[in-house]
Every structure is written in structure tokens, then in C-alpha cells.
Design a protein around this motif. Structure first.
Motif, PDB file in Angstrom:
ATOM      1  N   GLU A 277       8.009   5.519  12.652  1.00  0.00           N
ATOM      2  CA  GLU A 277       8.505   5.663  14.265  1.00  0.00           C
ATOM      3  C   GLU A 277       7.332   6.202  15.072  1.00  0.00           C
ATOM      4  O   GLU A 277       6.601   6.807  14.521  1.00  0.00           O
ATOM      5  CB  GLU A 277       9.790   6.697  14.365  1.00  0.00           C
ATOM      6  CG  GLU A 277      11.214   6.190  13.995  1.00  0.00           C
ATOM      7  CD  GLU A 277      11.520   4.847  14.996  1.00  0.00           C
ATOM      8  OE1 GLU A 277      10.939   5.096  16.128  1.00  0.00           O
ATOM      9  OE2 GLU A 277      12.420   4.259  14.497  1.00  0.00           O
ATOM     10  N   GLU A 279       6.386   8.797  17.000  1.00  0.00           N
ATOM     11  CA  GLU A 279       6.931  10.207  17.340  1.00  0.00           C
ATOM     12  C   GLU A 279       6.911  10.597  18.854  1.00  0.00           C
ATOM     13  O   GLU A 279       7.786  11.106  19.195  1.00  0.00           O
ATOM     14  CB  GLU A 279       6.207  11.359  16.300  1.00  0.00           C
ATOM     15  CG  GLU A 279       6.508  10.914  14.956  1.00  0.00           C
ATOM     16  CD  GLU A 279       5.765  11.667  14.118  1.00  0.00           C
ATOM     17  OE1 GLU A 279       5.097  12.905  14.510  1.00  0.00           O
ATOM     18  OE2 GLU A 279       5.729  11.573  12.747  1.00  0.00           O
ATOM     19  N   ARG A 282       9.512   9.089  20.903  1.00  0.00           N
ATOM     20  CA  ARG A 282      10.888   9.511  20.415  1.00  0.00           C
ATOM     21  C   ARG A 282      11.002  11.084  21.102  1.00  0.00           C
ATOM     22  O   ARG A 282      12.185  11.733  20.768  1.00  0.00           O
ATOM     23  CB  ARG A 282      11.229   9.564  18.948  1.00  0.00           C
ATOM     24  CG  ARG A 282      11.366   8.148  18.578  1.00  0.00           C
ATOM     25  CD  ARG A 282      12.316   7.271  19.236  1.00  0.00           C
ATOM     26  NE  ARG A 282      12.607   6.182  18.743  1.00  0.00           N
ATOM     27  CZ  ARG A 282      13.540   5.154  19.123  1.00  0.00           C
ATOM     28  NH1 ARG A 282      14.234   5.526  20.157  1.00  0.00           N
ATOM     29  NH2 ARG A 282      13.648   4.041  18.432  1.00  0.00           N
ATOM     30  N   TYR A 284       8.979  13.817  19.808  1.00  0.00           N
ATOM     31  CA  TYR A 284       8.758  14.551  18.683  1.00  0.00           C
ATOM     32  C   TYR A 284       7.299  14.827  18.779  1.00  0.00           C
ATOM     33  O   TYR A 284       6.317  14.376  18.681  1.00  0.00           O
ATOM     34  CB  TYR A 284       8.828  14.086  17.369  1.00  0.00           C
ATOM     35  CG  TYR A 284       8.542  14.946  16.098  1.00  0.00           C
ATOM     36  CD1 TYR A 284       9.519  15.590  15.580  1.00  0.00           C
ATOM     37  CD2 TYR A 284       7.321  14.864  15.533  1.00  0.00           C
ATOM     38  CE1 TYR A 284       9.049  16.462  14.383  1.00  0.00           C
ATOM     39  CE2 TYR A 284       7.058  15.585  14.512  1.00  0.00           C
ATOM     40  CZ  TYR A 284       8.011  16.403  13.881  1.00  0.00           C
ATOM     41  OH  TYR A 284       7.527  16.985  12.802  1.00  0.00           O
ATOM     42  N   ALA A 387      15.051   8.368  23.801  1.00  0.00           N
ATOM     43  CA  ALA A 387      14.910   9.628  23.070  1.00  0.00           C
ATOM     44  C   ALA A 387      15.866  10.575  23.468  1.00  0.00           C
ATOM     45  O   ALA A 387      16.527  10.472  24.401  1.00  0.00           O
ATOM     46  CB  ALA A 387      13.397  10.166  23.290  1.00  0.00           C
ATOM     47  N   CYS A 420      22.063  13.859  19.520  1.00  0.00           N
ATOM     48  CA  CYS A 420      21.672  13.827  18.142  1.00  0.00           C
ATOM     49  C   CYS A 420      22.894  13.924  17.259  1.00  0.00           C
ATOM     50  O   CYS A 420      23.761  14.751  17.381  1.00  0.00           O
ATOM     51  CB  CYS A 420      20.613  14.695  17.708  1.00  0.00           C
ATOM     52  SG  CYS A 420      19.047  14.486  18.880  1.00  0.00           S
ATOM     53  N   TYR A 504      14.996   9.757  13.833  1.00  0.00           N
ATOM     54  CA  TYR A 504      14.591  10.053  15.048  1.00  0.00           C
ATOM     55  C   TYR A 504      15.645  10.604  15.880  1.00  0.00           C
ATOM     56  O   TYR A 504      15.485  11.370  17.010  1.00  0.00           O
ATOM     57  CB  TYR A 504      13.822   9.052  16.040  1.00  0.00           C
ATOM     58  CG  TYR A 504      14.610   7.641  16.110  1.00  0.00           C
ATOM     59  CD1 TYR A 504      15.872   7.549  17.242  1.00  0.00           C
ATOM     60  CD2 TYR A 504      14.684   6.527  15.518  1.00  0.00           C
ATOM     61  CE1 TYR A 504      16.579   6.694  17.433  1.00  0.00           C
ATOM     62  CE2 TYR A 504      15.392   5.303  15.715  1.00  0.00           C
ATOM     63  CZ  TYR A 504      16.447   5.438  16.595  1.00  0.00           C
ATOM     64  OH  TYR A 504      17.108   4.321  16.900  1.00  0.00           O
ATOM     65  N   ASP A 505      16.814  10.632  15.730  1.00  0.00           N
ATOM     66  CA  ASP A 505      18.014  11.237  16.292  1.00  0.00           C
ATOM     67  C   ASP A 505      18.891  12.071  15.543  1.00  0.00           C
ATOM     68  O   ASP A 505      20.144  12.059  15.744  1.00  0.00           O
ATOM     69  CB  ASP A 505      18.793  10.156  17.017  1.00  0.00           C
ATOM     70  CG  ASP A 505      19.525   9.101  15.992  1.00  0.00           C
ATOM     71  OD1 ASP A 505      19.326   9.251  15.080  1.00  0.00           O
ATOM     72  OD2 ASP A 505      20.307   8.280  16.536  1.00  0.00           O
TER      73      ASP A 505
END
Length: 515
Positions: A277, A279, A282, A284, A387, A420, A504-505
């Protein structure tokens, strides 16, 4: 011998961005060398605090210290049935659990709004931690916003007859099941009084959307004809507990990482495997090396979090993982279930794209497009970022004052539908059912793993380094589809699922059994 404030004792302020929780004006006001304890004074404040006739929000406070770059958990004083040597601030109450791993601070009287508690004093029994000399000692006080969920009966499952995803039920009736104690429960088998799962209808088998080698076939190991026993020791939600008000944030996770060794930190936030991914896209943003790991999005949930990462944080903080039964109690409270309900207790759901102001800032919020009449959640129908969004974003809007419009649970806990996926200990596998609800002791092993023997994923000397026994509840913002079904309180689509991957979630929310 009593010594006043020591200039060589470093005390670092702690800031939590979810509700602007701050710990300031830290000071050691006395040290009792004979009895080997110190009195630590501080001010604590946070926004959007409350206490009503049923429950309250609180801050879980704990102390870490180091003399040689290795951080340890401080032992706070506890005396059964009498004063603990702590001093509650005006308007506040302190409750100390028997293991002394921290204290809960909350309002003494009914009220709501920003609270500022001054001159809170905690007694640290430093002698019990083996400290003999304060020279070159560094200390930090941490705080996590929590919500008190009182003891009492509650319901599992919501009686849905369509789009069922492993919903809990009473026997095979399709009706909700009432939890009335912490006693053992018969899972499945179809008998009256048992806790059924609609024969596992609609549950994921993991192979639907995760490629090998990260997918593993997983379903409940009980059904309408096959039974299992959920032991009395497994936390069922009847007993009172404290639950994190928000999903674990990147700011909180960075504070944790920066108290670890290099090896421990590498195991807790290395990028592999992150499903290839982007990051940054998203949101992060963890970068750097210990003790200087930083994030530019401290207010955003700690995504790409595997269960063993969250378990390590829970152990470090003196908390524990949440069970999937506690998840439903934290959402629904004591109310009779509504079929298809979300965490705010109705089936109403806002589907309007919002306008986001101050993106990436600690005051990130929705300036338009949210609803004041329908339930607000962050999911793919409204997600303008692709995101996760800031923890507590809907409650922060002044127009969203009710439970539904703020997207809040019965108890005032945020984002338990959407944003999330949250890891919860499942009842559908023996590794989950073996969980006894022990709390972390604040100390990790050399690999940076949790060490509690009863926690799912514990594999001998490595500690908690596996994921089997910890499933998913609450749904992420866009995966897998349809998110609107996954976000329901009773949805168990992935309650027994486990993936050997950071996604990612995915994040986590911790709890602690109430003292």
C-alpha cells in the motif's frame, strides 16, 4: 527524609490529540527515602468530558521511567479498602486498581464540557520497582481517554432476519440473547439457553478477499448442531469495564514506540507486510527511529496495525484486548436491540459526502455534508480521503450534539461503526475462548511482544506473536464490501477471521476491567 522537587528529574508533558487531553505542570513534590515512595503532582485536562447518572468518561494515567534508556512501568500505590496515598484534584475522583499499574481520573459530579483538574497527586512506590537513586532518572506520565461501561445485563444479536452475518441469537430462535452474568455459556448446539450464531450464515472464510499466503480458512467452530463452552473466565461484558473512547491513534502509538528498544520498535512498526500500500495516501505517517519516531497525523487512527501490535500496546499500557461480547455491550448498552442497528442505536445512516476542513491538522473536521438527523460514520459512501479520519471527528462538530448525529454508542464511545476495523477476541475459536481477561503488566519481552499467557497468539518464549483467536468487529471505511452491512453492531462477518498482514483500515481499541 523528605526532599522537595528535584531539578535532575526530567518529567515530560504528554499530549493526546483526540480530545486535546493534556498532562502538564509535572513535578516531584516529595520523596520519602525511608518508605521509598515519591509524590508526583500534575494537572490534567481534556475536552468533551462528561458524567451523567449512568456513566462517565475518564483518563487512564500511568507512569514510565528509565535510568539507562530502558523504559519500565511504575508501581503506583494501592491499599485495599483505604486511602492509597493519592490526592484527588478538586472536582475529580481517582480510582486505583489492585495491581497499581495506573489510576482512573474522572469527574466527581454530574456535568459536561472541558475539565481541568489541578494538583492531582500520585504516590509512586519506587522502592518496589528497585529504584534506589533518582539521579539521571527520566520519567513520563501517559494518559488515555476511556469510558466507563457499568455492570449489568445486555443483549447480543439484534434479531435480524435478512443480511445475517453470524449474528448472535438465543438458541436457534433468531431472537437476541441476553447476558445476565459472567457465568459459562454454551455456544451452539441448538438447545434452549445456548448462544447461537445463525449457523454461521454470512460469515467470511478469509479466502474471499485476501490472497495466499496471508489468508487462512476460518469460521466459528460451533453451529446449530455442534456446541462449544465459553468458560466463565472469558470476559462477557456483564462486569463493568473501561473502554478506550477512541480507536488507538498514531500519536498514542508513537509515544509507545519511543519507549521501546530498536529491536522491539522494528517488530512493532516495520512496513512489511503492508499489502504494497501507499502508506502516505492511506495517512500512515510514522517515520524515524527510536527514540525520535514521529507522525504528522497524530490524530488519525493507528492503521496498519496487526493484532499482535495492538496486544503489545495493551500490555505496555496496563490494559487488555476487548472481547466481541464486550464490543456489543459497548455499542448497544442496556437497550433492546434494533434489527440492523449501527453503533448509535438506529438504522439511519448519512450518505452525503462531507467537506473536510483543516485536513491533516489536529482540528481536522467536517465543515459541511454531515448530518444532524442521521447517524454519522466514516465509510466509503462518504469518504473523501480514501483513508481514515481523525478520531472523534463527528463529536467535535458543535452541531452534532446527539448520539445519532455524533455517531456515538450508548455510553458515548466513538467510531465503533466505521472508520477502522477493530480487533476483538472471538468466541468462535478455542484460542479466543481461552482468554481470561488478564491485564498487561507494562513490560514487554525483548522482541516487543505482549507476554500474557492467556491472550490469543501467545506462542511460548516469543510471547504474543500470532493472530489466531482475534477477529474483527465494527468495519473499516471501505473493505470488504458491503461496508454498510459490516458496520452493524451485530455483524460478525469477520469475527473469527485472521490475516497475517497489516492492512490499511485495521486498528484496535483496548479495555480494562473496572476496579
Amino acid at each position: 527524609m523528605k526532599i522537595s522537587y528535584l531539578l535532575f528529574l526530567l518529567l515530560v508533558p504528554f499530549f493526546s490529540r483526540a480530545n486535546n487531553m493534556q498532562i502538564t505542570n509535572l513535578e516531584v513534590i516529595s520523596i520519602e527515602a525511608v518508605d521509598q515512595f515519591a509524590i508526583i503532582e500534575m494537572d490534567v485536562s481534556w475536552e468533551n468530558s462528561w458524567r451523567d447518572a449512568e456513566n462517565w468518561d475518564a483518563v487512564w494515567l500511568f507512569i514510565k521511567y528509565t535510568t539507562d534508556d530502558t523504559w519500565h512501568h511504575a508501581e503506583l500505590n494501592y491499599v485495599d479498602g483505604s486511602a492509597d496515598g493519592h490526592t484527588s484534584p478538586m472536582g475529580g475522583t481517582i480510582t486505583t486498581p489492585s495491581d497499581g499499574k495506573g489510576v482512573f481520573l474522572y469527574r466527581s459530579a454530574i456535568g459536561a464540557g472541558t475539565v481541568t483538574f489541578q494538583n492531582l497527586r500520585l504516590r509512586w512506590n519506587y522502592g518496589q520497582d528497585g529504584i534506589t537513586d533518582f539521579e539521571d532518572l527520566t520519567m513520563n506520565v501517559f494518559g488515555i481517554e476511556m469510558v466507563y461501561v457499568p455492570q449489568g445485563n445486555f443483549w447480543l444479536g439484534d434479531g435480524s432476519v435478512v443480511d445475517v452475518q453470524g449474528h448472535f441469537e438465543a438458541g436457534t430462535s433468531g431472537n437476541a440473547y441476553q447476558v445476565t452474568s459472567e457465568s459459562a455459556i454454551v455456544l451452539g448446539g441448538g438447545a434452549v439457553g445456548s448462544l447461537g450464531n445463525n449457523n454461521g450464515a454470512g460469515m467470511s472464510n478469509n479466502g474471499d478477499f485476501i490472497p495466499a499466503p496471508y489468508n487462512t480458512i476460518s469460521m466459528d467452530d460451533y453451529n446449530d448442531t455442534q456446541s462449544q463452552i465459553l468458560p466463565a473466565a472469558y470476559p462477557k461484558g456483564y462486569q463493568a469495564f473501561y473502554c478506550m473512547k477512541y480507536e488507538l491513534t498514531q500519536g498514542e502509538y508513537v509515544a509507545f514506540i519511543n519507549t521501546l528498544s530498536d529491536l522491539q520498535a522494528q517488530n512493532r512498526f516495520e512496513e512489511d507486510p503492508h499489502a504494497s500500500e501507499d502508506e502516505a495516501a492511506r495517512r500512515y505517517t510514522l517515520t524515524g527511529t527510536v527514540p525520535n519516531v514521529v507522525t504528522t497525523t497524530p490524530h488519525v487512527p493507528a492503521i496498519f496495525l496487526e493484532y499482535f501490535d495492538g496486544a503489545a500496546y495493551a500490555d505496555w499500557a496496563g490494559l487488555r484486548p476487548m472481547t466481541e461480547l464486550e464490543f456489543e455491550k459497548a455499542c448497544r448498552g442496556t437497550l433492546t436491540p434494533v434489527p440492523g442497528e449501527y453503533a448509535w442505536g438506529t438504522t439511519n445512516l448519512n450518505n452525503t459526502f462531507p467537506t473536510i476542513g483543516s485536513i491533516g491538522q489536529v482540528n481536522e473536521g467536517l465543515t459541511a455534508g454531515y448530518s444532524v438527523v442521521s447517524g454519522n460514520a466514516w465509510f466509503n459512501n462518504v469518504n473523501a480521503l480514501g483513508a481514515a479520519i481523525r478520531a472523534g471527528v463527528f463529536a467535535a462538530n458543535p452541531n452534532n450534539t446527539g448520539r445519532e448525529s455524533a455517531g456515538a454508542t450508548y455510553w458515548g464511545i466513538m467510531e465503533m461503526s466505521g472508520n477502522c476495523w477493530e480487533r476483538a477476541i472471538t468466541v468462535g475459536r478455542p484460542e479466543g475462548r481461552a482468554f481470561e481477561g488478564t491485564h498487561g503488566d507494562g513490560e514487554l519481552n525483548s522482541l516487543g511482544n505482549a507476554t500474557n499467557l492467556d491472550w490469543p497468539g501467545h506462542s511460548g518464549s516469543n510471547g504474543v506473536d500470532d493472530v489466531i483467536g482475534a477477529g474483527y468487529r465494527g468495519a473499516g471505511f471501505d473493505f470488504p464490501s458491503p461496508v454498510t452491512l459490516n458496520m452493524r453492531v451485530s455483524s460478525r462477518r469477520m469475527a473469527t477471521s485472521f490475516y497475517y498482514i497489516r492492512y490499511y483500515d485495521d486498528t484496535m481499541r483496548m479495555v480494562r476491567t473496572a476496579p
